[in-house]
Design a protein around this motif. Structure first.
Motif, PDB file in Angstrom:
ATOM      1  N   VAL A 190      45.391  -5.290  44.217  1.00 55.92           N
ATOM      2  CA  VAL A 190      45.929  -4.042  43.717  1.00 55.92           C
ATOM      3  C   VAL A 190      47.267  -3.824  44.403  1.00 55.92           C
ATOM      4  O   VAL A 190      47.323  -3.607  45.600  1.00 55.92           O
ATOM      5  N   GLN A 191      48.323  -3.921  43.638  1.00 57.58           N
ATOM      6  CA  GLN A 191      49.645  -3.826  44.242  1.00 57.58           C
ATOM      7  C   GLN A 191      50.633  -3.425  43.170  1.00 57.58           C
ATOM      8  O   GLN A 191      50.563  -3.899  42.041  1.00 57.58           O
ATOM      9  N   ALA A 192      51.537  -2.526  43.488  1.00 58.08           N
ATOM     10  CA  ALA A 192      52.583  -2.131  42.545  1.00 58.08           C
ATOM     11  C   ALA A 192      53.926  -2.497  43.142  1.00 58.08           C
ATOM     12  O   ALA A 192      54.160  -2.326  44.336  1.00 58.08           O
ATOM     13  N   GLY A 225      50.728  -8.599  42.495  1.00 56.99           N
ATOM     14  CA  GLY A 225      51.601  -7.473  42.212  1.00 56.99           C
ATOM     15  C   GLY A 225      52.506  -7.703  41.030  1.00 56.99           C
ATOM     16  O   GLY A 225      53.134  -6.779  40.534  1.00 56.99           O
ATOM     17  N   TYR A 234      44.330 -13.929  41.834  1.00 61.67           N
ATOM     18  CA  TYR A 234      43.476 -12.937  42.485  1.00 61.67           C
ATOM     19  C   TYR A 234      42.720 -13.584  43.633  1.00 61.67           C
ATOM     20  O   TYR A 234      42.632 -14.802  43.740  1.00 61.67           O
ATOM     21  N   GLU A 279      47.251  -4.863  38.421  1.00 59.33           N
ATOM     22  CA  GLU A 279      46.038  -4.582  39.185  1.00 59.33           C
ATOM     23  C   GLU A 279      44.911  -5.447  38.636  1.00 59.33           C
ATOM     24  O   GLU A 279      44.664  -5.482  37.431  1.00 59.33           O
ATOM     25  N   SER A 290      53.595  -3.110  37.484  1.00 63.15           N
ATOM     26  CA  SER A 290      52.399  -3.116  38.324  1.00 63.15           C
ATOM     27  C   SER A 290      51.341  -3.997  37.691  1.00 63.15           C
ATOM     28  O   SER A 290      51.165  -4.004  36.472  1.00 63.15           O
ATOM     29  N   HIS A 316      40.789  -6.415  39.248  1.00 63.50           N
ATOM     30  CA  HIS A 316      39.539  -6.044  39.903  1.00 63.50           C
ATOM     31  C   HIS A 316      38.449  -7.050  39.550  1.00 63.50           C
ATOM     32  O   HIS A 316      38.341  -7.491  38.406  1.00 63.50           O
ATOM     33  N   THR A 326      37.976  -4.999  44.867  1.00 63.34           N
ATOM     34  CA  THR A 326      39.357  -5.072  44.427  1.00 63.34           C
ATOM     35  C   THR A 326      39.948  -6.410  44.814  1.00 63.34           C
ATOM     36  O   THR A 326      40.092  -6.719  45.991  1.00 63.34           O
TER      37      THR A 326
END
Length: 309
Positions: free
Chosen positions: A299-301, A221, A209, A285, A283, A287, A296
């Motif tokens: 945040v990625q799919a 992701g 992150y 995510e 996915s 935070h 954030t």
């Protein structure tokens, strides 16, 4: 002390109902002095007939799910909240005898480190050895942490990161020849290189992150991969050659293993018509709960396989 929430969802889809074999899930972060779980939940749909937990040979938390019904979809959703305590490079404190390379691990540590020093890939022409020796001073001793940091930075600078969601890794010699790869390819290259120099090293699978807006990270992701090297005085120290990170800042450990195949986040089987498979979505995510200007972190799919970046 960042507080993170991590949502990791894997969704398999099928055109007709299929039967599911045993699935092995390794997505629960390891608890330690630098990362403390506040909450951890694993939701599976359809619910398994049996779900049990165990610690593998490396102490990783593994869930084993068995199913007794057919379905057109299978979904694994992991939700975690944890406190993360970043340890930077300047906090790496190596014992005096190991501050300069070469050195020999102590007789107390060596028996437990041997398997992590053994080479895992065939290299008859010593290509990896030659590349690794570039980081060792030709005359005099070499600063141990500086050498490992230089190798980490060199991979980030000179190699091209190319996401690949299929399972498996390139061999270290392939990565060296192509000068490109995924995070797991870079991790395997560095592991083999430092093992060639006599260091104990392990493969790490987890999450990456951005601790702040100014610190970009590659490999989000999906799950991420990096390296741990054993340094007397500090123990297992993180090195992320994909992002050039020394220490655990921005890195959340889930699984530690001698080889990548021992740290696959999710594996299992299904039975039915070969044409039934309709794909898989993954996915991740992440935070930062207490960030003021960068709530954030990642945040990625992505669509792909449940393997490391």
């Amino acid at each position: 002390m960042p507080v993170l929430t991590i949502s990791h969802v894997t969704h398999y889809k099928y055109r007709q109902p299929v039967a599911f074999g045993e699935h092995r899930i390794m997505v629960r972060p390891r608890e330690s002095y630098d990362q403390r779980l506040i909450e951890a939940r694993l939701d599976i749909d359809p619910p398994p007939a049996n779900l049990r937990w165990l610690h593998d040979v490396f102490g990783n938390s593994v869930a084993i799910a068995r199913f007794d019904r057919r379905a057109t979809a299978l979904r694994f959703a992991s939700f975690v909240r944890l406190e993360h305590f970043p340890v930077a490079r300047e906090h790496v404190d190596v014992e005096a005898y190991a501050r300069r390379y070469p050195f020999t691990y102590s007789s107390e540590d060596m028996p437990d480190l041997l398997r992590s020093i053994e080479r895992q890939h065939h290299d008859p022409h010593r290509v990896i050895d030659g590349w690794a020796r570039r980081f060792v001073a030709e005359s005099g001793a070499t600063d141990t942490v500086a050498m490992l940091s230089d190798m980490t930075a060199t991979i980030k600078r000179d190699f091209t990161y190319v996401p690949r969601h299929e399972k498996g890794t390139q061999t270290p010699t392939e990565t060296l020849k192509k000068m490109q790869g995924t995070c797991r390819d870079f991790a395997v290259l560095m592991i083999e290189a430092v093992r060639a120099l006599g260091f104990a090293a392990r493969f790490v699978s987890g999450y990456v992150y951005n601790p702040s807006r100014g610190e970009g990270r590659v490999g989000g992701g999906n799950t991420h991969a990096w390296v741990r090297v054993f340094l007397p005085g500090s123990g297992w120290v993180e090195f992320d050659p994909t992002n050039g990170i020394v220490g655990n800042r921005g890195l959340v450990r889930v699984a530690v293993a001698r080889d990548p195949y021992q740290a696959v986040p999710l594996s299992g089987s299904w039975s039915g018509m070969p044409s039934s498979a309709a794909g898989m979505d993954v996915s991740v995510e992440i935070h930062l709960e207490d960030a003021q200007d960068f709530a954030t972190a990642a945040v990625q799919a992505v669509a792909g396989r449940g393997d490391t970046c």
